[in-house]
Design an enzyme around this catalytic site. Structure first.
Site, PDB file in Angstrom:
ATOM      1  N   HIS A  86      86.780  30.708 -51.069  1.00 24.30           N
ATOM      2  CA  HIS A  86      88.221  30.597 -51.374  1.00 24.30           C
ATOM      3  C   HIS A  86      88.855  31.932 -51.734  1.00 24.30           C
ATOM      4  O   HIS A  86      89.312  32.135 -52.859  1.00 24.30           O
ATOM      5  CB  HIS A  86      88.465  29.573 -52.495  1.00 24.30           C
ATOM      6  CG  HIS A  86      88.115  28.172 -52.097  1.00 24.30           C
ATOM      7  ND1 HIS A  86      88.576  27.077 -52.771  1.00 24.30           N
ATOM      8  CD2 HIS A  86      87.355  27.686 -51.083  1.00 24.30           C
ATOM      9  CE1 HIS A  86      88.103  25.976 -52.193  1.00 24.30           C
ATOM     10  NE2 HIS A  86      87.358  26.326 -51.178  1.00 24.30           N
ATOM     11  N   TYR A  88      83.981  16.828 -53.272  1.00 26.86           N
ATOM     12  CA  TYR A  88      83.065  16.559 -52.164  1.00 26.86           C
ATOM     13  C   TYR A  88      82.049  15.482 -52.509  1.00 26.86           C
ATOM     14  O   TYR A  88      81.489  14.852 -51.621  1.00 26.86           O
ATOM     15  CB  TYR A  88      82.395  17.858 -51.708  1.00 26.86           C
ATOM     16  CG  TYR A  88      83.417  18.837 -51.170  1.00 26.86           C
ATOM     17  CD1 TYR A  88      84.031  18.615 -49.942  1.00 26.86           C
ATOM     18  CD2 TYR A  88      83.810  19.946 -51.892  1.00 26.86           C
ATOM     19  CE1 TYR A  88      84.993  19.484 -49.450  1.00 26.86           C
ATOM     20  CE2 TYR A  88      84.773  20.826 -51.411  1.00 26.86           C
ATOM     21  CZ  TYR A  88      85.359  20.592 -50.185  1.00 26.86           C
ATOM     22  OH  TYR A  88      86.313  21.448 -49.703  1.00 26.86           O
ATOM     23  N   GLU A 132      97.258  20.300 -47.167  1.00 25.95           N
ATOM     24  CA  GLU A 132      98.704  20.265 -47.404  1.00 25.95           C
ATOM     25  C   GLU A 132      99.459  21.301 -46.574  1.00 25.95           C
ATOM     26  O   GLU A 132      98.952  22.377 -46.306  1.00 25.95           O
ATOM     27  CB  GLU A 132      99.020  20.582 -48.874  1.00 25.95           C
ATOM     28  CG  GLU A 132      98.424  19.621 -49.869  1.00 25.95           C
ATOM     29  CD  GLU A 132      98.763  19.959 -51.312  1.00 25.95           C
ATOM     30  OE1 GLU A 132      99.322  21.049 -51.557  1.00 25.95           O
ATOM     31  OE2 GLU A 132      98.486  19.116 -52.183  1.00 25.95           O
ATOM     32  N   GLN A 166      82.575  32.720 -47.612  1.00 21.57           N
ATOM     33  CA  GLN A 166      83.803  32.666 -46.817  1.00 21.57           C
ATOM     34  C   GLN A 166      84.518  34.012 -46.788  1.00 21.57           C
ATOM     35  O   GLN A 166      85.615  34.126 -46.255  1.00 21.57           O
ATOM     36  CB  GLN A 166      84.737  31.590 -47.381  1.00 21.57           C
ATOM     37  CG  GLN A 166      84.131  30.190 -47.293  1.00 21.57           C
ATOM     38  CD  GLN A 166      84.965  29.129 -48.008  1.00 21.57           C
ATOM     39  OE1 GLN A 166      85.942  29.437 -48.667  1.00 21.57           O
ATOM     40  NE2 GLN A 166      84.548  27.874 -47.871  1.00 21.57           N
ATOM     41  N   TYR A 202     102.553  24.261 -57.212  1.00 20.97           N
ATOM     42  CA  TYR A 202     102.158  23.349 -56.135  1.00 20.97           C
ATOM     43  C   TYR A 202     100.995  22.436 -56.522  1.00 20.97           C
ATOM     44  O   TYR A 202     100.440  21.747 -55.682  1.00 20.97           O
ATOM     45  CB  TYR A 202     101.974  24.125 -54.829  1.00 20.97           C
ATOM     46  CG  TYR A 202     103.356  24.556 -54.365  1.00 20.97           C
ATOM     47  CD1 TYR A 202     104.107  23.764 -53.523  1.00 20.97           C
ATOM     48  CD2 TYR A 202     103.963  25.695 -54.898  1.00 20.97           C
ATOM     49  CE1 TYR A 202     105.404  24.099 -53.178  1.00 20.97           C
ATOM     50  CE2 TYR A 202     105.270  26.037 -54.568  1.00 20.97           C
ATOM     51  CZ  TYR A 202     105.983  25.233 -53.713  1.00 20.97           C
ATOM     52  OH  TYR A 202     107.282  25.540 -53.399  1.00 20.97           O
TER      53      TYR A 202
END
Lengths: 364, 364
Positions: free
Chosen positions: A143, A258, A237, A78, A247
């Site tokens: 990520h 997953y 979110e 990513q 958070y």
């Protein structure tokens, strides 16, 4: 019939929950996985391509060759060249910020870079790393975050990701993964940051317990900072970010892993912040933008959310710092990475495709 | 301007996600906590009042005196006279069904009653309890359910509540609390029910693991049965009900308890059904209705959800058995218990107020 039409017209101008008629066109094509974009004062658009290129898109959608002087990125998984933001004083300084994944000794991390746009727009000058979201991690290339947003006070906010492999990095205050950072223009922590006086915490941290926030935008009506983050399976979110708050990831979440297994200990804890909006099932929210333009009066006050899966564009209606409704825009069924409002008040959407495009939404 | 108006007009007729202009008027007043309602073939409306009265509302909104012959109810806490539904063959048989809370030896429970409407409409005749959602529970007067819906095959579906005090009743198959039941017209279990052949389970059960479902409606386009249920703090759900399935309460939920403590073990489990829509924070969804009328072409395909807190009316857009969007209707800020589509295609909303009303939504 005329009467109904007039009523609809009145409504369309009067309330954000009401509709808008729009058309979608390809504004620009030939971009590989465009990820972040920023409009220049002259109306041209700087766009990153995740494999590591930066291009300038003209006012008619013509795409430039890659700009020179762009830092080398780690374009795996990513990762790659991710967000771009202009400094608030760009018009004077031509300064801009990029974030990308980089490999250093010990592995990969999210890096923030400061640079200037050359006067002729064909290159970056003086690109300098100003912050590495350490520690680097050898394993995995997922990520990385990252979005950049500037506050009214000129502070630079940067979201990072938890780097996927060790979820608890998001909870560690001596670790910059899974955080939103608040920085000076040189990448240094701001002295009034919430953990600036603690010796056991990184002073750059503004908020923590984030999984992978790729949406970051100030609500122009309230001044609050909103963030969108991906959950695992379910549990995406929207969060209202406040200094020093936790958070919750991966201790509390509305998602499951997953493979269907449980994550953490529940959905809420008194010492952690609840999201203000949760998606179950997921929409995979990447970039977000509040709409403030005049082209779509009915959309003023809405938050647009780029959705990767199911692919499309989500519009959230808001009242102050609350989400009051949700619409998936009809006819848009492409993976969207980012949504940007143009100086013309139109919406520009970056598609997450190997033959990527910038879609333009215009009235009518 | 004219061109924009015409575009809006076209859109309004073309897609469910598009808008409708409506006005709200008081159709009927002077009702105490109206809870359930059913339109008669002649266009009049039978309405329950939770304290234990049933009234007939005329086509101009005039409210009758209480009907005679209504069973005695236990009108404490959340209990009382709750839902009403006409039998599919009402036109021939004048048969209808009521559910309410009742006190029997051992405590309170949800009871299903069959009755006939007297020819002059001033009384019920032959009201007979045909099912008690046993066992009765001494403690507490909360979470009785209950909604009644008829399937295309004539089966009667009834939702019950978990009775609040002992959440795990919803998981017990020898207990009718926290279930959706599937019954013959005489209250007996249908022979093809999912647990009909098991000796350790109640044969009336269609689905289980429900907390307190007060919304029950067949999707007229897919034939599926949808249910809305209250979560605790957060975790309200829309579920797609399938025979024999476990909907998870209180083992998996997106809500937390009212004191903020955790409930159950997470949000999802492979052997339990995920909701198709979750609200966090809560909207407190009571009755639901799919809109099929001609008065609001833009609303066809929407599911209306009566919301108690925050008070109002929620419209969900749907595609098949998926929820695609959500809108809170502007200007409606009253606690709504139930939403019913009239034979005129207008929407009728029952307000949860001691001086309750029926609101009517009409175009324009």
């Amino acid at each position: 019939m005329i009467r109904l039409a007039l009523l609809l017209l009145l409504l369309a101008g009067g309330a954000q929950a009401q509709p808008a008629s729009f058309q979608v066109t390809d504004f620009a094509t030939g971009l590989e996985r465009p990820w972040g974009a920023a409009f220049l004062p002259d109306g041209r658009l700087l766009v990153t391509e995740r494999p590591g290129r930066l291009r300038l898109v003209g006012r008619e959608g013509q795409v430039s060759p890659p700009l020179a002087g762009v830092p080398e990125v780690e374009a795996r998984g990513q990762g790659g060249l991710l967000d771009i933001a202009l400094a608030p004083d760009f018009a004077d300084t031509r300064e801009l910020y990029l974030c990308h994944s980089a490999v250093v000794q010990g592995g990969a991390l999210t890096r923030l870079v400061r640079a200037r746009l050359a006067p002729d727009g064909t290159a970056l000058e003086g690109a300098t790393p100003i912050l590495d979201a350490t520690p680097a991690q050898e394993q995995g290339r997922n990520h990385f975050g990252c979005r950049i947003a500037f506050g009214r006070d000129g502070a630079l906010f940067l979201s990072t990701g938890d780097r996927y492999v060790t979820k608890m990095r998001a909870q560690r205050l001596d670790d910059l993964a899974g955080k939103v950072l608040r920085l000076a223009r040189n990448g240094a922590p701001l002295p009034d940051n919430p953990f600036a006086s603690r010796t056991d915490a990184r002073a750059e941290i503004f908020s923590y317990g984030h999984r992978n926030a790729q949406g970051l935008a100030f609500n122009p009506w309230t001044g609050s900072l909103w963030a969108a983050e991906f959950g695992a399976r379910g549990g995406d979110e929207i969060n209202l970010l406040r200094p020093g708050r936790n958070y919750g990831w991966p201790v509390v979440t509305h998602g499951v892993d997953y493979d269907g297994s449980r994550i953490g200990e529940g959905v809420s804890r008194p010492d952690m912040e609840d999201p203000i909006h949760v998606w179950v099932p997921s929409v995979s929210p990447s970039g977000i933008a509040f709409y403030t333009g005049a082209a779509f009066p009915a959309w003023r006050g809405s938050l647009f959310v780029a959705a990767l899966n199911p692919p499309g564009l989500v519009r959230l209606t808001t009242e102050g710092d609350r989400v009051t409704g949700e619409e998936r825009l009809p006819g848009i069924r492409t993976r969207i990475r980012q949504t940007v409002q143009g100086p013309d008040g139109l919406l520009y959407l970056l598609t997450d495709e190997s033959r990527g495009r910038i879609l333009r939404l215009a009235p009518g």
